[in-house]
Write an enzyme that holds these catalytic residues in place. Structure first.
Site, mmCIF file in Angstrom:
data_model
loop_
_atom_site.group_PDB
_atom_site.id
_atom_site.type_symbol
_atom_site.label_atom_id
_atom_site.label_comp_id
_atom_site.label_asym_id
_atom_site.label_seq_id
_atom_site.Cartn_x
_atom_site.Cartn_y
_atom_site.Cartn_z
ATOM 1 N N GLU A 260 0.890 -1.153 0.000
ATOM 2 C CA GLU A 260 0.000 0.000 0.000
ATOM 3 C C GLU A 260 0.928 1.202 0.000
ATOM 4 O O GLU A 260 1.646 1.431 0.957
ATOM 5 C CB GLU A 260 -0.879 -0.082 1.249
ATOM 6 C CG GLU A 260 -2.057 0.838 1.203
ATOM 7 C CD GLU A 260 -1.973 1.829 2.315
ATOM 8 O OE1 GLU A 260 -2.242 1.472 3.454
ATOM 9 O OE2 GLU A 260 -1.611 2.991 2.011
ATOM 10 N N CYS A 297 -2.463 7.690 5.218
ATOM 11 C CA CYS A 297 -2.484 7.371 3.784
ATOM 12 C C CYS A 297 -3.754 7.895 3.122
ATOM 13 O O CYS A 297 -3.803 8.074 1.914
ATOM 14 C CB CYS A 297 -2.342 5.884 3.552
ATOM 15 S SG CYS A 297 -2.641 4.888 4.987
#
Ligand code: NAP
Length: 501
Positions: A260, A297
């Protein structure tokens, strides 16, 4: 008490060299550096553990996960103290993150109990079918074997030693080797102790979880290249993630790398919404953008709006709210430097700064707001890259068509957001099919920070948001990364895995 060693196959092992932690506050501690030799030992122990842990009952795995959550909670104060010293995150944030971490472990414990995740299918034998008989076929998901997990710098608990990736892999039945992040080695150390105690209390094979501290690039590289490792879970930078992904692909036996990486989480502000609720959207954005010093994120880094009076008002209000905020401590010196460089990059590509902030020093980050035009954004790819920290960019488009062009040009994202009122639905209906191809999660009238850990969550997206668009790293579906479908054909009942029966 911090041990400063690696947890490998149930033993606390040292190595020849050590590194010192660099906490945001408080005293430094010394930690043994991880080595390829230690990785080899951990991988062999993990493979040995697989033949035991991969075959114990779901109930036993569930008990183990619950026990880890209890052991972590027992060490709550110690974890919060060392965690806030190492990362500079406020204690309240770490307590919230610990609640999320133990919640994830318990969620997976419950998730595996009823066995739905196994996706069991059965095609019964049709011996008299013409022209050909059909055999008896059972499909079931099986654990893949030892998994490597990289602790993330931005979530010292929820995406680290006993974080979501570890919980998902252990729930699936896979032993885990964690490479601790050097930004919070003490936090990793205490959590490793919690796991060690759980392994002993539950009678689990000691090779099931190993934790190797970092301190050298070699250790991560050796981990992803080890032939006994079957998959990797990673959260971090695009550069680091891509380098490790390439190593996984170049192996003699390539393995999946579930990385990720980066996302700017664009928000599209549609005309009626900004006219009717521009001030509310500005204050919501400011909270989301600056949460955790912007080190999430899902930080919404870009707002796209059609130019005009409402857009100008929105920019002015956002700038005014941001200018009142104080600086926050960033996780590491490296992240702080990357933030300063990212903000400079904005100005060098003709994004105009809106705040008269002094430049940040050391690990302190002040929010920043930049404004550019749709035309400039479309011709400067760098403006679409993640700036990890509390920096926002407003892109003013000349019309809806330019807004659509921007949506089409976006790279893969974890999230995209539509701020829309009912009367914006014609525009929203044009944008939604475009955004659906860009992101793993699409929000209406909300802010993407605060990722719910549940069955329906998708935390992933097309590259570079993640390296595997079919996967999520948050929520119960994340277990699928560490499972593999196996079909048993005409297998006698007494030979089938107990989960099939
Ligand atoms: P990172 O540099 O990608 O490091 C993550 C992990 O990968 C660390 O354990 C690191 O080891 C290892 N690693 C990185 N490159 C490697 C290589 N070439 N070979 C072997 N191992 C390697 O990420 P970070 O330290 O967390 O933060 C740096 C930047 O990443 C931030 O400024 C931000 O831009 C980005 N970031 C993004 C997210 C997100 O969710 N989008 C989250 C965190 C960070 P070492 O400890 O030895 O370096």
């Amino acid at each position: 008490m911090i041990r400063g060693k690696h947890l490998i196959g149930g033993e606390w092992l040292g190595s020849e060299s050590s590194f010192k932690s660099s906490p945001a506050k408080g005293k430094t501690h010394e930690f043994n550096i991880g080595t390829p030799k230690l990785i080899d030992k951990a991988a062999k122990k993990a493979e040995e553990a697989f033949s035991s842990y991969g075959y114990i009952s779901r109930k036993e795995r569930s008990q183990f996960l619950k026990n880890i959550s209890e052991e972590i909670d027992k060490r709550g104060d110690e974890i919060t103290e060392i965690g806030s010293q190492e990362t500079g995150l406020p204690e309240i944030r770490l307590e919230g993150e610990r609640a999320r971490t133990v919640g994830q472990l318990r969620l997976f414990a419950e998730h595996i109990e009823n066995g739905d995740y196994l996706d069991r299918r059965h095609d019964i034998a049709l011996p008299n079918r013409v022209p050909l008989p059909r055999p008896d076929l059972h499909l079931i998901q099986r654990p893949i074997g030892p998994v490597a997990i990289f602790g993330a710098s931005n979530f010292p608990l929820a995406f680290s030693v006993a974080g979501g990736d570890t919980a998902a892999a252990l729930a699936a039945g896979c032993p885990v080797i964690v490479k601790g992040h050097s930004a919070h080695p003490g936090t990793s150390d205490i959590v490793a102790q919690a796991i060690d105690d759980s392994i002993k209390a539950c009678g689990i094979h000691p090779g099931t979880v190993s934790v190797v501290q970092g301190g050298s690039r070699e250790v991560g590289q050796a981990l992803v290249q080890h032939p006994l490792i079957k998959a990797v879970g990673f959260t971090g930078s695009l550069t680091g993630g891509k380098a490790l992904f390439d190593l996984c692909s170049a192996r003699e036996e390539p393995i999946p790398f579930f990385g990720e990486l980066g996302s700017v989480n664009p928000m599209f502000l549609l005309p009626k919404a900004i006219t009717n609720r521009g001030s509310d959207i500005a204050s919501g954005w400011v909270s989301s953008l600056t949460m955790g010093a912007g080190q999430f994120c899902t930080n919404p880094g870009i707002a796209i709006v059609i130019d005009g009076t409402d857009a100008e008002k929105f920019i002015k209000e956002t700038a005014s709210l941001l200018s009142k905020l104080e600086s926050q401590i960033m996780l590491t010196d490296g992240i702080s430097k990357a933030y300063r460089d990212g903000c400079e990059r904005m100005s060098s590509f003709n994004a105009v700064g809106q705040l008269n902030n002094e430049s940040e020093i050391n690990r302190a980050a002040l929010p920043q707001l930049f404004v550019t035009t749709g035309e400039t954004w479309l011709t400067n790819f760098e403006l679409s890259e993640e700036v990890f920290g509390p920096s926002g960019l407003v892109v003013k488009t000349k019309d809806l068509n330019e807004m659509i062009e921007i949506a089409k040009k976006l790279t893969g994202q974890l999230t995209c957001t539509l701020h829309m009122d009912k009367d914006d639905q014609n525009e929203a209906k044009i944008l939604l099919p475009i955004l659906e191809r860009k992101a793993g999660r699409i929000l209406a009238n909300g802010f993407p920070t605060g990722v719910e850990v549940c069955d329906s969550m998708v935390h992933g997206g097309p590259f570079p948001a993640s390296t595997n668009f079919g996967a999520t790293s948050v929520g119960t579906m994340s277990i699928r990364r560490f499972l593999r479908p196996v079909c048993f054909q005409n297998m006698p009942k007494y030979m089938l895995p107990s989960d099939v029966k």
